[in-house]
Design an enzyme around this catalytic site. Structure first.
Site, PDB file in Angstrom:
ATOM      1  N   LYS A 192       0.882  -1.214   0.083  1.00  0.00           N
ATOM      2  CA  LYS A 192       0.139   0.007  -0.115  1.00  0.00           C
ATOM      3  C   LYS A 192       0.826   1.324  -0.011  1.00  0.00           C
ATOM      4  O   LYS A 192       1.862   1.290   0.590  1.00  0.00           O
ATOM      5  CB  LYS A 192      -0.936   0.100   1.142  1.00  0.00           C
ATOM      6  CG  LYS A 192      -2.018   1.236   1.047  1.00  0.00           C
ATOM      7  CD  LYS A 192      -2.938   1.076   0.110  1.00  0.00           C
ATOM      8  CE  LYS A 192      -4.135   0.009   0.568  1.00  0.00           C
ATOM      9  NZ  LYS A 192      -5.404  -0.065  -0.449  1.00  0.00           N
ATOM     10  N   ARG A 199      28.447  35.353  -8.678  1.00  0.00           N
ATOM     11  CA  ARG A 199      27.005  34.903  -9.138  1.00  0.00           C
ATOM     12  C   ARG A 199      26.037  34.464  -7.757  1.00  0.00           C
ATOM     13  O   ARG A 199      26.645  34.208  -6.823  1.00  0.00           O
ATOM     14  CB  ARG A 199      27.013  33.906 -10.123  1.00  0.00           C
ATOM     15  CG  ARG A 199      27.460  32.557  -9.587  1.00  0.00           C
ATOM     16  CD  ARG A 199      27.034  31.487 -10.285  1.00  0.00           C
ATOM     17  NE  ARG A 199      27.505  30.194  -9.830  1.00  0.00           N
ATOM     18  CZ  ARG A 199      27.352  28.806 -10.277  1.00  0.00           C
ATOM     19  NH1 ARG A 199      26.728  28.771 -11.242  1.00  0.00           N
ATOM     20  NH2 ARG A 199      27.799  27.925  -9.549  1.00  0.00           N
ATOM     21  N   GLN A 218      29.192  21.278  -8.176  1.00  0.00           N
ATOM     22  CA  GLN A 218      29.670  20.177  -7.746  1.00  0.00           C
ATOM     23  C   GLN A 218      30.505  20.032  -6.681  1.00  0.00           C
ATOM     24  O   GLN A 218      30.725  19.233  -5.733  1.00  0.00           O
ATOM     25  CB  GLN A 218      30.591  19.616  -9.064  1.00  0.00           C
ATOM     26  CG  GLN A 218      29.643  19.203 -10.079  1.00  0.00           C
ATOM     27  CD  GLN A 218      29.356  20.391 -11.290  1.00  0.00           C
ATOM     28  OE1 GLN A 218      29.313  21.313 -10.870  1.00  0.00           O
ATOM     29  NE2 GLN A 218      29.016  19.679 -12.057  1.00  0.00           N
ATOM     30  N   HIS A 259      18.141  28.758 -10.967  1.00  0.00           N
ATOM     31  CA  HIS A 259      18.914  29.857 -11.635  1.00  0.00           C
ATOM     32  C   HIS A 259      18.409  31.135 -11.488  1.00  0.00           C
ATOM     33  O   HIS A 259      17.075  31.478 -11.394  1.00  0.00           O
ATOM     34  CB  HIS A 259      18.772  29.619 -13.000  1.00  0.00           C
ATOM     35  CG  HIS A 259      19.699  28.298 -13.502  1.00  0.00           C
ATOM     36  ND1 HIS A 259      21.163  28.210 -13.246  1.00  0.00           N
ATOM     37  CD2 HIS A 259      19.230  27.228 -13.979  1.00  0.00           C
ATOM     38  CE1 HIS A 259      21.629  27.023 -13.732  1.00  0.00           C
ATOM     39  NE2 HIS A 259      20.317  26.416 -14.364  1.00  0.00           N
ATOM     40  N   THR A 312      -3.191  -5.352   0.487  1.00  0.00           N
ATOM     41  CA  THR A 312      -2.728  -3.870   0.700  1.00  0.00           C
ATOM     42  C   THR A 312      -3.619  -3.208   1.675  1.00  0.00           C
ATOM     43  O   THR A 312      -2.949  -2.443   2.427  1.00  0.00           O
ATOM     44  CB  THR A 312      -2.680  -3.196  -0.557  1.00  0.00           C
ATOM     45  OG1 THR A 312      -3.945  -3.135  -0.945  1.00  0.00           O
ATOM     46  CG2 THR A 312      -1.793  -3.902  -1.626  1.00  0.00           C
TER      47      THR A 312
END
Length: 299
Positions: A15, A177, A220, A248, A60
């Site tokens: 379920k 940035r 990264q 962004h 379920t």
């Protein structure tokens, strides 16, 4: 030439997304726990698939009812609750040889009244959702905790330059940035005797502090530092997986209006977006633990 034999492959059933809310009323100051629970059983269910024989099927609906019944005695952390469910199903039915139990926890904060949190009124809080997955193979359990949609942003201390430039590259290099991302992370524990609430809170704190303190040259790099901070501080964790989407922010060109833009006005774009995914783990720890099976992508 004889027809090739047709056989049943790996399977599980249960379920999904049982909505469970538990209110603890053992005093005038109530506590609320809000879970979304999924239960999936693995074992000898070949007869049900191939013959329609349901004699080994734990319905379920029964699994859903078990979730609610177990909540009557209290819930605790999502990890503890899933371990209870897994031990029940693998211990109660001989043919259930394992399974996968998953929960999401939604946070509720007390509504402030007269400078203090109200005893029994709440507002949905936080951007992120806490997650947990417990798998059983026989009696052996593995716990994977996590969070998703943890949105973070830093308005300075982020650069991006030195990337490959070919005839299709139009992105300008920058040494200043906005770095914003939505963090989804899951981490695998190497033992079960863990204070899961305390560990979760500390992992979350470490992720946020590493994000804030790392001068980022790429998402990264930031991802790796966040994972490194967690593993160096939390010995109960062997590996952590990340899926981090860029949120962004592009500087708006205001020159058509006779205005400058000293990196202060931005357009927030929700798609397309960069998607950075990776695993950070201890040296010598295999990166393909079976507990990860069934978890889409990296997270």
């Amino acid at each position: 030439m004889p027809e090739p034999a047709i056989v049943l492959g790996a399977n599980q059933y249960g379920k999904a997304e049982v909505r469970l809310v538990r209110i603890d009323r053992d005093g005038p100051r109530h506590r609320i726990t809000d879970f979304d629970v999924t239960s999936q059983l693995r074992g000898d269910f070949a007869a049900a698939h191939m013959e329609g024989d349901n004699s080994r099927i734990v319905a379920t609906d029964t699994q859903k009812n078990t979730v609610f019944a177990f909540a009557r005695d209290g819930v605790g952390t999502p990890e503890e609750f899933l371990l209870r469910l897994g031990r029940h199903f693998t211990g109660e039915f001989d043919w259930v040889t394992g399974g996968r139990w998953e929960a999401e926890q939604y946070t509720w904060n007390r509504i402030p009244v007269d400078g203090a949190g109200h005893d029994h009124s709440f507002v949905r809080g936080g951007t992120e959702t806490r997650t947990a997955v417990v798998t059983f193979v026989g009696a052996e359990a593995t716990v994977i905790s996590g969070l998703r949609d943890l949105a973070v942003l830093k308005s300075a201390g982020s650069e991006f330059h030195g990337f490959v430039r070919d005839r299709y590259a139009t992105l300008a290099e920058t040494d200043d940035r906005i770095l914003a991302t939505s963090v989804t992370a899951r981490w695998r524990y190497n033992r079960l005797d863990v204070g899961f609430d305390e560990s979760y809170a500390e992992v979350r704190r470490l992720l946020l502090e590493a994000f804030a303190r790392t001068h980022s040259l790429a998402l990264q790099q930031t991802l790796y530092e966040m994972g490194r901070w967690v593993l160096e501080a939390r010995t109960e964790i062997d590996e952590i997986r990340f899926s981090m989407s860029n949120l962004h922010h592009f500087a708006v060109d205001l020159t058509p209006f006779g205005l400058d833009n000293p990196n202060e006005v931005f357009y927030a774009a929700d798609r397309p977006y960069g998607l950075i995914e990776a695993t950070v783990l201890r040296d010598g720890v295999p990166g393909n633990h079976p507990a990860w099976q069934g978890i889409a992508g990296f997270c």
